[in-house]
Design an enzyme around this catalytic site. Structure first.
Site, mmCIF file in Angstrom:
data_model
loop_
_atom_site.group_PDB
_atom_site.id
_atom_site.type_symbol
_atom_site.label_atom_id
_atom_site.label_comp_id
_atom_site.label_asym_id
_atom_site.label_seq_id
_atom_site.Cartn_x
_atom_site.Cartn_y
_atom_site.Cartn_z
ATOM 1 C CG HIS A 1 5.008 32.414 1.234
ATOM 2 N ND1 HIS A 1 3.644 32.502 1.046
ATOM 3 C CD2 HIS A 1 5.518 31.909 0.067
ATOM 4 C CE1 HIS A 1 3.335 32.096 -0.175
ATOM 5 N NE2 HIS A 1 4.452 31.724 -0.785
ATOM 6 C CG ASP B 1 3.072 30.651 -3.934
ATOM 7 O OD1 ASP B 1 3.082 31.752 -3.345
ATOM 8 O OD2 ASP B 1 3.399 30.517 -5.129
#
Length: 316
Positions: A289, A107
């Site tokens: 994610h 991320d």
């Protein structure tokens, strides 16, 4: 690795601040790998990777980056630009006496690792990034572009145009926000007006399934109750500044790179990755994610297999 086995932290002075660093495998000194968390994260999100990397012969270094955990949280927003964030990692190598290392980012941590490879290429031996592919620097600063295309409620834009608003909501609903965010197998949802993360923080009922146990989530909640969210959100508030800082930098990442995607991640795969990261291999895992939590064994296998291939190729 369970939480009780996660390394104890040490505060290390680097680059004019202090970083809270979790270290394991010092017996493997000389073979460093640095794991960089994203937003809103914490070093402990790598808990499933540390022991596997140590067993494979790596000296594992896991910082809470500036703004997070017990690391320093400067007041000045510009103290969180890519020069400072990448400088912290370079200085961390200096502390351990390493000229370079393999860096792994997820991320926002991936974004910092991309920046480190551009600004301090000699300090990066190999790159492994999760979720966030290389972001091409186009003709328009990133926040300006996002605002034009995605509108003022898009969270990147909102963080910049309404400073402090989202931070206050996250601080008020810390447990609820993190519980609702760290999920998998969420049902499809139609986009709604308003700032999505603020709505998520205020939502009383989470969707999908948790990716952390209650004890694991409690570590994040405790950390953010102590630190607040502003330090991490300030990373977003430097995107346009970063765009300017990278204006005269060679945009090509030359290091061997492994890019790992989750096939259900909302972040889109890059169509131009090979143009800017010519030595990239790509792996896609069946997850969303939160790759480290959703597919820990598969992720460890992907990372260690690729690292072994790179080492074998280098010895030839």
């Amino acid at each position: 690795m369970n939480l009780s086995a996660f390394p104890d932290p040490t505060l290390i002075p680097v680059n004019g601040i202090e970083l809270e660093v979790f270290e394991a495998g010092r017996d493997n000194a000389g073979n460093p790998i640095v794991l960089c968390h994203g937003w809103p994260g914490h070093a402990s999100v790598w808990r499933h990777q540390v022991s596997a990397l140590v067993a494979a012969g790596y000296h594992v270094i896991v910082p809470n980056q500036r703004g997070y955990g017990n690391s320093s949280r400067p007041d000045d927003v510009t103290a969180y630009d890519i020069e400072h964030l990448s400088g912290d990692l370079a200085a961390l190598l200096d502390h351990y006496g390493y000229s370079n290392a393999t860096f792994v980012g997820h991320d926002w941590g991936a974004n910092v690792v991309w920046g480190l490879a551009l600004l301090h290429p000699d300090r990066v031996d190999k790159v492994i990034n999760l979720s966030l592919p290389y972001q091409e620097r186009g003709e328009t600063p990133w926040i300006e572009l996002m605002e034009a295309v995605l509108g003022g409620d898009f969270y990147f834009v909102h963080f910049n145009r309404q400073p402090g608003v989202a931070d206050a909501v996250f601080d008020e609903y810390t447990y609820q926000f993190l519980r609702n965010l760290y999920r998998k197998n969420e049902p499809p949802r139609q986009p709604q007006p308003g700032m999505a993360f603020i709505d998520l923080a205020r939502a009383e009922t989470p969707l999908g399934d948790p990716v952390m146990s209650d004890d694991e989530l409690a570590v994040l909640v405790s950390a953010f109750e102590a630190s607040g969210f502003t330090g991490g959100v300030n990373w977003y508030r430097n995107l346009d500044r970063n765009w300017h800082l990278l204006a005269d930098v060679d945009p090509i990442v030359h290091q061997p790179t492994l890019m790992i995607y989750g096939d259900r991640d909302m972040i889109r795969k890059s169509e131009t990755l090979a143009d800017f990261v010519p030595n990239a291999d790509v792996v896609t895992l069946e997850c969303g994610h939160w790759i480290q939590q959703e597919k820990p064994a598969e992720l460890n296998h992907a990372i260690l297999s690729w690292l072994q291939q790179q080492d074998t190729a280098r010895r030839r």
